[in-house]
Design an enzyme around this catalytic site. Structure first.
Site, short mmCIF file in Angstrom:
data_model
loop_
_atom_site.label_atom_id
_atom_site.label_comp_id
_atom_site.label_asym_id
_atom_site.label_seq_id
_atom_site.Cartn_x
_atom_site.Cartn_y
_atom_site.Cartn_z
CG HIS A 63 -41.38 -34.06 -26.47
ND1 HIS A 63 -41.85 -35.42 -26.20
CD2 HIS A 63 -40.23 -34.33 -26.70
CE1 HIS A 63 -40.69 -36.20 -26.54
NE2 HIS A 63 -39.65 -35.44 -26.88
CG ASN A 97 -32.45 -35.97 -24.44
OD1 ASN A 97 -32.90 -34.76 -24.33
ND2 ASN A 97 -32.60 -36.68 -25.30
CG HIS A 234 -42.77 -39.63 -28.80
ND1 HIS A 234 -42.91 -40.68 -28.39
CD2 HIS A 234 -41.41 -38.71 -28.34
CE1 HIS A 234 -41.67 -41.00 -27.56
NE2 HIS A 234 -40.87 -39.84 -27.68
CG ASP A 307 -39.57 -35.89 -30.38
OD1 ASP A 307 -38.55 -35.57 -29.42
OD2 ASP A 307 -39.57 -37.06 -30.31
ZN ZN Z 1 -38.95 -39.45 -26.81
ZN ZN Z 2 -37.88 -36.24 -27.54
#
Ligand code: ZN
Ligand code: ZN
Length: 429
Positions: A63, A97, A234, A307
């Site tokens: 991620h 994204n 997460h 992340d």
């Molecule tokens: Zn997220």
């Molecule tokens: Zn993320």
């Protein structure tokens, strides 16, 4: 290819699958591991003294955000994968994204091409669940999987419409690809902080942890109903850990990840209003932090994922309310995990390495990384005694939004091998 034969001599080889550490020599020939054993002799091999070093499979980050296409001022696939390698990640999975979002076969191919050109860490793209992450029509899930996507996710947004989520799970089951859910209940978002004593004291717009837990519960139950796989991104709060533990005991195909900042920091860090501490989901309480650590230790939370979320200086240098959430994470992940999970006695070293290698590989259907004869030499060399301070000058990422500058770390990645090439970082052995 710089070196055809390399002997890593006397290192402690971590086997995250068997949960063991053994002192072994590792002989590498043309990018492949050919022999493991004690006192190996190898003529015409470059010898690297690995005594007092550990050797582990390359880490996999399931991620991260690489911002290309659309936001190359914050990060590119090239700068991001270089930073990943510096943190010991030989494979990374960027979330879709971007701008435009990765919701088609062509977009997946674009990312793979860019990664190949860059030649740093390998990239396994994650495609969108829904077109443009809008939560309405399905993205090209089958075609993206064929092109190389390893999971689908609308990360950053939760799929609010249960009919859409049900169809996403149906399709992903048919194509045997996991769905990764960013759990944030519609209408009950996180604001900029965890709702609680700290947010009240600081006067921050906040959202409650039940937002994550309730969203995770819905997605887990839908996955059970459909018979599909669901992965919770997460995990940040105690209730979500409990729900996942319950779901696993029930036999639901659920997996989960946690990020280093959520098992290292709490919302107390927001006291200085430093926007580098603003993340989504937000930093929570000490009780939540401990629950995430327990979840990782007992396997309720399968994987550690950074992340990594680069943002430019101008984006982050605004009022707390307006700053985008996220921090960079590749280069500090290993050190934070080693400090918070292993040095504390909560986890054994091989189990910690398992959460960074074997677990994400299994979730994503990638080959399980092994250090054994016949395997590709994709490994990292770790110096667990190394004391170091993280400074902005060291950062390989194009963005510098980390709250960890000036922090003392113990344990660092010093080098490794990937695709037949040797890479050295700050301290050659
Ligand atoms: Zn997220
Ligand atoms: Zn993320």
């Amino acid at each position: 290819m710089a070196n055809k034969r390399v002997l890593l001599a006397g290192g402690r080889v971590i086997d995250p699958l068997a949960g063991k550490v053994r002192i072994w020599d590792v002989l590498i020939e043309n990018g492949k591991i050919v022999k493991l054993g004690k006192g190996l002799k190898a003529k015409q091999a470059q010898r690297i003294d690995c005594r007092r070093k550990h050797i582990a499979p390359g880490f996999i980050d399931m991620h991260c955000h690489l911002r290309e296409p659309g936001h190359e001022d914050a990060e590119t696939i090239a700068t991001g994968t270089k930073a990943a390698l510096a943190g010991g990640f030989t494979r990374v999975c960027p979330m879709p994204n971007t701008d435009p979002p990765v919701d088609s076969e062509a977009q997946v191919r674009f990312q793979l091409c860019r990664a190949e050109e860059a030649g740093f860490a390998r990239v396994h793209p994650i495609g969108c669940c829904t077109r443009a992450r809008a939560g309405k029509e399905l993205a090209e899930i089958g075609a993206m999987k064929k092109a190389g996507a390893v999971a689908v996710s609308d990360d950053g947004a939760w799929i609010a419409d249960p009919r859409v989520m049900r169809r996403v799970l149906d399709y992903s089951k048919a194509f045997d690809i996991p769905v990764i859910s960013h759990c944030e209940l519609a209408g009950l978002d996180y604001g900029v902080a965890n709702e609680g004593l700290v947010s009240t004291r600081l006067g921050l717009r906040a959202g409650p942890d039940v937002s994550e837990a309730a969203a995770a519960a819905r997605d887990i139950l839908l996955a059970e109903f459909v018979g599909a796989r669901i992965h919770i991104a997460h995990v940040s709060c105690a209730t979500t850990v409990d729900i996942i533990r319950w779901a696993k005991a029930r036999g639901i195909q659920v997996t989960a990840e946690a990020s280093p900042h959520h098992f290292t920091l709490t919302d107390e860090a927001l006291a200085g209003f430093d926007t580098n501490y603003k993340v989504n989901p937000p930093l929570r309480t000490e009780k939540d932090r401990q629950a995430v650590i327990r979840g990782l230790a007992d396997g309720t939370i399968d994987a550690i994922a950074t992340d990594h979320a680069p943002h430019t200086k101008s984006e982050k240098e605004v009022e707390f309310d307006n700053a985008p959430p996220g921090m960079i994470g590749f280069e500090t992940a290993f050190g934070l995990g080693y400090e918070q999970l292993v040095l504390t006695g909560d986890m054994r070293l091989p189990d910690y390495i398992n959460r960074m290698t074997v677990a994400p590989a299994r979730i994503l259907g990638l080959p399980v990384p092994r250090i054994e004869p016949g395997a590709n030499a994709e490994l990292v060399i770790l110096d667990l005694k190394a004391q170091w301070t993280y400074t902005p000058e060291q950062v390989m990422s194009r963005s510098h939004n980390s709250p960890f500058f000036g922090r003392q770390f113990q344990g660092r990645v010093v080098g490794g091998f990937l695709g037949g090439e040797q890479f050295w970082l700050l301290h050659p052995a």
